[in-house]
Scaffold this active site. Sequence first.
Site, PDB file in Angstrom:
ATOM      1  CB  CYS A  33      24.443  24.237  81.421  1.00 33.89           C
ATOM      2  SG  CYS A  33      24.495  25.206  82.965  1.00 33.89           S
ATOM      3  CB  CYS A 102      29.706  25.310  77.325  1.00 33.67           C
ATOM      4  SG  CYS A 102      29.608  24.678  75.748  1.00 33.67           S
TER       5      CYS A 102
END
Lengths: 122, 408
Positions: A33, A102
């Site tokens: 990610c 995130c």
Amino acid sequence: MYSEKVMDHFRNPRNMGEMKDADAVGEIGNPICGDLMYIYIKVKNNHIDDISFQTFGCGAAIATSSMITELAKGKTLDDAMKITRDDIAGSLDGLPPIKMHCSNLASDGLRKAIENYRTKQK
Amino acid sequence: MKNVYLDYAATTPMDPEVIKEIEKHYRVTYGNPSSFHKIGQNAAQILQKSREIVASLINAKTDEIFFTSSGTESDNLAIKGVAFKNKGRGNHIITSSIEHHAVQHTCQYLETQGFKVTYLPVDEYGLIDLKELEETITNKTILISIMFANNEIGTIEPIKEIGEIAKKHDVIFHTDAVQTLGKVPIDVEEMNIDLLSASAHKLYGPKGVGLLYIRGHGVRKGWGKYIEPLFHGGGHERGLRSSTENVPGIAGFAKAVELCKRNMKEESEKLIKFRDKIIKVITENIEDVYLNGHHTKRLPNNVNLGFRYIEGESIILSLDMEGIATSTGSACSSKSLEPSHVLLAIGQKPEDVHGSLRITTGRYTTEADIDYFLEKLPPIIEKLRKISPLKKGKKYTFDPTYETNHHH
């Protein structure tokens, strides 16, 4: 796009680096990610005596890891467990909305480090 | 503070001569080219002259140049226009897996409208396989859309060969040349290109002006009219793009094209020299770095490097602090938080995609700019690698259950 505080922590990250003699490490994120964080802690009398981090990630990921080391240092383990993502973002005068989830992993990383420490103590 | 712009693939500053031209037309050529009177006809003349200039750059006929608002609009008009007009003929479109979103997302949209799309894979350099392209064509194929050169890694596709294959099978060939026009020679006749998209702001012209080259101005032997317009209205641009023409912007585009035509050879030699210098100095002096894209089949102004163990947004942020503007394919810097589909398509591991840095140079780049960049980059890479827990030879593990979907 980033606040002055974020830029300050990005430019001069506090407590950065691997801690060879750490009592516990918390590892969070996933390089797939685009973020991976290690939080190292040293504990004395149930307090966070020393803390450091290593981070692979964007500006926000580096700044939030740096910020949590400042917020957590000296706190009792119970208080350190209570630090939230919002606390970190607030201390940095906010994060861009897209980065709130995130790249704001540091509080989870710290909790993981404390949990690992407590598991070891048992 | 220094100001070193190395993001010409994102956009370019306007050439002062272009600004002068646009300004003049805003003042003088205010008429509507559709009007009967002299003031209108003056504007129509400027429009016609601009069309001639632009056509001459790609060896097109004047009436094959259609002005739009952007490269994105041109891509949409080309792809949707051909698809919707030729439903009766076929429903298959072939494109590549590394197209700009203006092409890729348009094709994905058409899939929801009953079209079948083949996304051709590419090799490690970003090149499509011509044999595979030819084998993919069926009697339902109406359109091949392959970009001229890739916006991220700069790889130049074998356009002439694609054009030959398309011609042989009587399939329409569209190419997105947004990154290419003005940088390398384009000849739509020699390359058998049927449709070509470009945008003024990538070649020192204004934003908000694009073009679509349409072979035979939209009529094809055996097909008849082969493009459906996106905009309906007053019938401008031969009915394919209704909307009063942006005359000053178009005149600026034409001026920009004129300057590119004049300077292309010299400019491209300069940029190739810079490109190869950056690649050489960085790969020789920094460890664990690699070039994305092809060494020679590459735009003169594009460098794309992958730095292992660190993330791209933190690199461009650090460079920005030194006054250097660059770009990355990392998810963390994109609005969608999606990593670059181009770097994934050339076979990179997701964690490596995050460490990409794109440097694109242009007309105003100087040797001193390159040297400044080459001086500032190594300590930034070193510092970020110190911060990162990923190291050479070190195995990392992570909890795969932890928020692996937090990007969506």
